[in-house]
Design an enzyme around this catalytic site. Structure first.
Site, PDB file in Angstrom:
ATOM      1  N   TYR A 216      -0.963 -30.803 -34.033  1.00  0.00           N
ATOM      2  CA  TYR A 216      -2.335 -30.117 -33.956  1.00  0.00           C
ATOM      3  C   TYR A 216      -3.225 -30.726 -32.676  1.00  0.00           C
ATOM      4  CZ  TYR A 216      -4.321 -34.345 -36.169  1.00  0.00           C
ATOM      5  OH  TYR A 216      -4.512 -35.659 -36.000  1.00  0.00           O
TER       6      TYR A 216
ATOM      7  N   GLY B 203      -7.764  -7.257   5.751  1.00  0.00           N
ATOM      8  CA  GLY B 203      -8.467  -7.318   7.164  1.00  0.00           C
ATOM      9  C   GLY B 203      -7.755  -7.955   8.100  1.00  0.00           C
TER      10      GLY B 203
ATOM     11  N   CYS C 227      -6.903 -36.304 -30.284  1.00  0.00           N
ATOM     12  CA  CYS C 227      -8.283 -36.225 -30.648  1.00  0.00           C
ATOM     13  C   CYS C 227      -9.027 -36.562 -29.522  1.00  0.00           C
ATOM     14  CB  CYS C 227      -8.608 -36.941 -31.937  1.00  0.00           C
ATOM     15  SG  CYS C 227      -8.617 -38.561 -31.663  1.00  0.00           S
TER      16      CYS C 227
ATOM     17  N   THR D 215      -6.577 -39.836 -26.602  1.00  0.00           N
ATOM     18  CA  THR D 215      -6.124 -39.765 -25.388  1.00  0.00           C
ATOM     19  C   THR D 215      -7.116 -40.113 -24.315  1.00  0.00           C
ATOM     20  OG1 THR D 215      -6.670 -37.427 -25.403  1.00  0.00           O
ATOM     21  CG2 THR D 215      -4.336 -37.905 -25.388  1.00  0.00           C
TER      22      THR D 215
ATOM     23  N   LYS E 201       0.765  -1.417  -0.053  1.00  0.00           N
ATOM     24  CA  LYS E 201       0.046  -0.076  -0.003  1.00  0.00           C
ATOM     25  C   LYS E 201       0.854   1.244  -0.173  1.00  0.00           C
ATOM     26  CE  LYS E 201      -3.730  -0.261   2.450  1.00  0.00           C
ATOM     27  NZ  LYS E 201      -4.361  -0.583   3.372  1.00  0.00           N
TER      28      LYS E 201
ATOM     29  N   SER F 210      -2.765 -40.189 -34.439  1.00  0.00           N
ATOM     30  CA  SER F 210      -3.636 -39.325 -33.623  1.00  0.00           C
ATOM     31  C   SER F 210      -3.671 -39.972 -32.305  1.00  0.00           C
ATOM     32  CB  SER F 210      -4.940 -39.154 -34.462  1.00  0.00           C
ATOM     33  OG  SER F 210      -5.832 -38.419 -33.759  1.00  0.00           O
TER      34      SER F 210
ATOM     35  N   MET G 192      -4.788  -7.261   9.529  1.00  0.00           N
ATOM     36  CA  MET G 192      -4.039  -6.136  10.678  1.00  0.00           C
ATOM     37  C   MET G 192      -5.054  -5.070  10.831  1.00  0.00           C
ATOM     38  SD  MET G 192      -0.291  -6.606   9.471  1.00  0.00           S
ATOM     39  CE  MET G 192      -0.636  -6.524   7.899  1.00  0.00           C
TER      40      MET G 192
ATOM     41  N   HIS H  77     -18.865 -34.134  -6.984  1.00  0.00           N
ATOM     42  CA  HIS H  77     -19.291 -34.879  -8.000  1.00  0.00           C
ATOM     43  C   HIS H  77     -20.157 -34.149  -8.964  1.00  0.00           C
ATOM     44  CE1 HIS H  77     -22.546 -37.496  -9.946  1.00  0.00           C
ATOM     45  NE2 HIS H  77     -21.669 -38.350 -10.120  1.00  0.00           N
TER      46      HIS H  77
ATOM     47  N   ARG I 165      -2.625   3.155   8.969  1.00  0.00           N
ATOM     48  CA  ARG I 165      -3.166   1.601   8.610  1.00  0.00           C
ATOM     49  C   ARG I 165      -1.752   0.761   8.189  1.00  0.00           C
ATOM     50  NH1 ARG I 165      -8.150   2.717   5.104  1.00  0.00           N
ATOM     51  NH2 ARG I 165      -8.381   4.996   5.129  1.00  0.00           N
TER      52      ARG I 165
ATOM     53  N   ARG J 107      -6.289   0.298  -8.066  1.00  0.00           N
ATOM     54  CA  ARG J 107      -5.996  -0.967  -8.438  1.00  0.00           C
ATOM     55  C   ARG J 107      -6.404  -1.389  -9.838  1.00  0.00           C
ATOM     56  NH1 ARG J 107      -9.520  -3.133  -3.408  1.00  0.00           N
ATOM     57  NH2 ARG J 107     -11.756  -2.058  -4.176  1.00  0.00           N
TER      58      ARG J 107
END
Ligand code: PEP
Ligand code: MG
Length: 916
Positions: free
Chosen positions: A885, A112, A865, A800, A33, A797, A114, A470, A103, A347
């Protein structure tokens, strides 16, 4: 090392010199700050004057067991003199007193944790000065009683109840309900009683000397570094305990000093749409908290422009300055005190996804950011926003929508959904199919038994569970908007009602949920799918395309999906799952005839009916893709998937047999016998095809090897379709892909069929067929023997989905229904390997298979793919592994384009760091 303990906000250059130009050290010394306030001051922004006592002073104070190091107090006095001069007010003056705030401000934000004390400098004399200069005695006394209360709690650790009790007693005596209704005379009594309580609690009077107040406050803020909650926060967030906090002492400014004072919040660009104009709210004659609390109706900055044009212009000037300096949209707190503008804080502003895209692109166009920086400013999730239905922001703003905010939960799966509340999965399924209703399934939590209900619902809402619950996992997986853990919902499954406080919602009532924000609304809010032609998004993705190395293709099984994907930027089809073409009602019976055929002739007859249909399918894809590659995968699933369910057939047969016993007429008996015979035939075939583990059984390439008529038909359809569209003048680039290959022998068998068919069609049609032949890598054996496969395959290809299942040896459906959630919750697995590629296992297989394949066939074209093709972390992994790709579902294409660009930027950066 300099032993200066205190720096004025205007002394940043000295601090930078002391820290050898290291901004991180500056933040360490002055705190985040303090560093920002000093930075703003240096920029010439009107920040109320003040000074920072360094974190080094804090540590020295704490190390000395609570003794202020020599020299600190003297430096504070000097710094305060300077503040007085700049503010034009004197600390402790009975006529126009300077008040200050005190502050904390550590290197890392600890919101919040301190302490803060406001209005320091007030006593029985200065309060009169404040009353007369502000012309508001009530305000002056209210500030005074707040000081005593805050000082008592923060500095003297006096419990707050006694002060609250006094306030309550005075309110009751005056018959008013809020502190705001107390008059100046009432507050005078409150102040007197507060001082009395203070004296009784500490055996000392409330310090009337402003300097004593200030020193005590500073010490208290130093000590709050070691408060229990601050320590716990640091431990949880990994912030070192040795840093200490700086303390900022700053002149207070007041926006409630009459009609030429005000307070407000401004953003340098619109936070909703990103429009490049100053936006915000303010209140004349008010304090900051009045704006935030929403008690009074705020005005827009257009009204400020009308009321105070010079101040508005000044605010605009500083907003632009700060935006350029911090190179991002700024959210600024300001106060106007007697026609003088003060900026209290700035900010980087929060914004919607739409605004994030526009702001990033605009900042780059204006030359504030580079295109690469703009690409990093937007997250792939923000791009996803443009593809899901959202609440119409205009509709939300009008009264007709009746949608008031009911509650909030975790925003776990993006998109907006509106529907009737249904409290269990079976009922959801029934209502969806019988009444075609849009449903929001609301449950305390969901279980695997609820999945069918989730699938038919427009959205899912639960009262418990977290981001990996889930409900969250399943909703994300199926792209259903979901809000989970909305703990204010009390769901009574017996009475079939939900209560939130006083509000009662019955099953069947309409709610709207926003999975992007986690908000739940009563009633229905209009939704719309944001335009995909948003010009800023188009521009950003164009920049992404220029940066990325990976191709982004799509998984599409029909021309409509392919068309959509092309609009979203796909430049090839990486996977056409041909089995989806056989489930259509006009095709399934032919497919079933093919499967039921007992002779090759019968099978060929059925296939001859499928051929023209398939040819039409493929021609449609080639036409849409206009010369881009289309990878068509030969039939993959086990055949039983095309036949009726075994148990259902068995019970139908039993039913028919029972009806036969009681059949009356001969005709009826004949008809029932014929039906029973057919059912029996089907059942027998289903039983022959039954496998105990079909996913590891007769499917993929194995089917093609066993029944070569099927791939022959498919390959013929592919080549004929290519010939047809070529004759129309459209280039077709077909590729044939073999699924589930494990051995080179399997691949060679299919390659022979393809080569033979190409020759046949070339002769028949008198054209040249240009095609590629390749394989999916879905089994660990294929990955391990990739070098052998590359002798035949012209491309790989990685499937996966299957490769993950087979590498882990777990079935995805079973895992997600049973143990996967437990694994994620207990940290056995860090992430769901079916969403994000498992780097250490599956990733290693992809890496070694790619290397082996390319060693045999340099330049071998390789992609993925499986569903991972649309996941940013998986995209980064395959980019790093040098694949060519990714192929993903059409809606993920824009997300993948940005993710691939970000990964390319990361890789380039890593390369640069290794080079240097
Ligand atoms: C895969 O296994 O990754 C794949 C794309 O095939 P499917 O999902 O159709 O099994
Ligand atoms: Mg597969």
């Amino acid at each position: 090392m300099s032993s200066k303990w205190v720096y004025g906000f205007h002394e940043l250059d000295t601090v930078i010199e002391r820290c050898n130009d290291d901004w991180d050290d500056v933040r360490g010394l002055l705190g985040g700050k303090g560093a920002n306030l000093a930075d703003m001051t240096r920029l010439g922004v009107p920040v109320p004057p003040g000074f920072t006592i360094t974190s080094v002073a804090c540590n020295a104070y704490l190390d000395a067991g609570g003794r202020m190091p020599d020299g600190v107090n003297d430096e504070i006095v000097v710094a305060l003199r300077d503040v007085e001069e700049r503010a034009g007010r004197t600390f402790g003056s009975p006529t126009d007193p300077l008040l200050v705030s005190c502050r904390s401000g550590a290197k890392f934000s600890m919101p919040g944790m301190m302490d803060t004390i406001l209005n320091l400098g007030l006593n029985d004399h200065t309060v009169e000065g404040l009353a007369s200069v502000s012309g508001d005695r009530r305000f002056a006394l209210d500030s005074y009683r707040r000081l005593i209360q805050m000082f008592a709690s923060v500095v003297m650790n006096i419990p707050g109840d006694g002060f609250e009790k006094i306030l309550t007693e005075v309110r009751v005596a005056r018959d008013v309900s809020s502190d705001g209704d107390l008059t100046a005379a009432d507050l005078e009594e409150v102040v007197a009683r507060f001082k009395d309580l203070f004296r009784r609690s500490t055996s000392a009077p409330f310090p009337s000397d402003p300097y004593e107040q200030l020193t005590m406050a500073i010490k208290a803020v130093f000590e709050s570094w070691n408060s229990k909650r601050a320590k716990a926060y640091r431990t949880a967030s990994g912030i070192p305990h040795t840093l200490g906090t700086a303390v900022n002492v700053q002149a207070m400014v007041f926006g409630n000093r009459g009609s030429n004072s005000a307070t407000g919040v401004a953003v340098s660009r619109g936070a909703t749409t990103g429009e490049p104009r100053l936006d915000g709210d303010f209140l004349i004659n008010a304090q900051g908290e009045d704006v935030v609390a929403g008690i009074r109706m705020t005005s827009t900055l257009d009204d400020l422009e009308a009321a105070m044009p010079e101040i508005h212009a000044e605010l605009q000037h500083y907003a632009t300055l700060l935006e350029r300096h911090y190179r991002d949209m700024q959210d600024i707190e300001f106060t106007i005190e007697n026609d003088k503008l003060w900026l209290l804080q700035t900010r980087n502003g929060k914004r919607t996804a739409q605004a994030a895209v526009r702001i990033a692109v605009d900042l780059a166009t204006e030359g504030i950011l580079t295109k690469e920086e703009a690409l990093r400013r937007v997250t792939p999730d923000q791009v996803e926003f443009f593809l899901h239905p959202q609440f119409d922001p205009e509709a939300e703003a009008t009264a007709e929508t009746d949608g008031s905010l009911l509650t909030k939960g975790l925003n776990v799966s993006p998109g907006a959904a509106v529907g009737v509340v249904v409290l269990d999965a079976d009922r959801a399924e029934r209502r969806a199919s019988e009444n075609d209703e849009s449903i929001i399934l609301v449950r305390p939590e969901t279980k695997p038994d609820d999945v069918h209900g989730m699938l038919v619902s427009a959205g899912v809402l639960t009262s418990s569970g977290g981001r990996t619950s889930h409900a969250a996992l399943v909703a994300r997986q199926f792209g259903k908007p979901a809000v989970v853990g909305a703990s204010e919902l009390v769901i009574d499954l017996n009475e079939r009602v939900i209560t939130v406080g006083d509000i009662v919602i019955h099953e069947g009532d309409v709610v709207s949920i926003d999975g992007t924000t986690g908000e739940v609304f009563l009633g229905s809010i209009a939704t719309r799918v944001p335009d995909f032609d948003d010009p800023w998004l188009m521009k950003l993705l164009e920049w992404a395309d220029a940066v990325r190395r990976l191709g982004v293709w799509t998984n599409a099984d029909n021309p409509e999906d392919a068309e959509r994907a092309v609009v979203l930027g796909a430049t090839g089809i990486g996977l056409c799952r041909t089995e989806h073409m056989f489930f259509a009602p006009d095709r399934l019976p032919i497919m079933q005839d093919m499967i039921m055929a007992s002779t090759t002739e019968d099978r060929l007859e059925a296939l001859s009916h499928l051929l023209p249909l398939q040819r039409g399918d493929f021609a449609g894809l080639f036409r849409v893709m206009k010369g881009h590659e289309v990878i068509i995968r030969l039939l993959d699933p086990p055949l039983h998937e095309f036949l009726p369910d075994r148990d259902r057939l068995a019970s139908e047969l039993t039913d028919l047999k029972i009806r036969l016993i009681s059949a009356g007429s001969l005709e009826e008996i004949d008809a029932l016998l014929a039906q029973a015979e057919e059912a029996d035939r089907l059942l027998k075939r289903v039983e022959t095809l039954h496998e105990s583990n079909p996913m590891l059984g007769l499917r993929g390439v194995r089917l093609a090897v066993l029944f070569p008529e099927m791939p022959r038909m498919q390959i013929r359809a592919i080549f004929e379709a290519a010939a047809i569209v070529q004759e129309e003048g459209v280039t077709a680039r077909p590729s044939i892909m073999v699924p589930l290959t494990s051995t080179a022998g399997e691949l060679e068998a299919l390659h022979d069929i393809a080569a033979e068919m190409a020759e046949t069609i070339e002769l028949e049609r008198r054209i040249e067929i240009d095609y590629r032949f390749g394989t999916m890598i879905e089994t660990p054996r294929a990955a391990v023997t990739a070098g052998e496969l590359a002798e035949t395959a012209e491309f790989f290809s990685f499937g996966t989905n299957d490769l993950t299942q087979m590498t882990f040896g777990i079935s995805r459906d079973d895992a997600e229904r049973n143990f996967l959630l437990h694994y994620l919750e207990t940290g056995v697995l860090q992430s769901n390997p079916f969403n994000t590629l498992d780097r250490q296992g599956v990733g290693k297989l992809i890496e070694s298979a790619s290397l082996a394949g390319r060693a045999v066939r340099p330049g071998l074209h390789i992609g993925i793919c499986g569903e991972h093709g649309g996941d940013p972390a998986s995209i980064a992994l395959v980019d790093a592994l040098g694949l060519d790709y990714v192929s993903c579902s059409p809606l993920r294409v824009p997300v993948a384009r940005l993710a691939a660009a970000q990964s390319a930027l990361d890789l380039a950066e890593q390369e640069n760091t290794t080079d240097t």
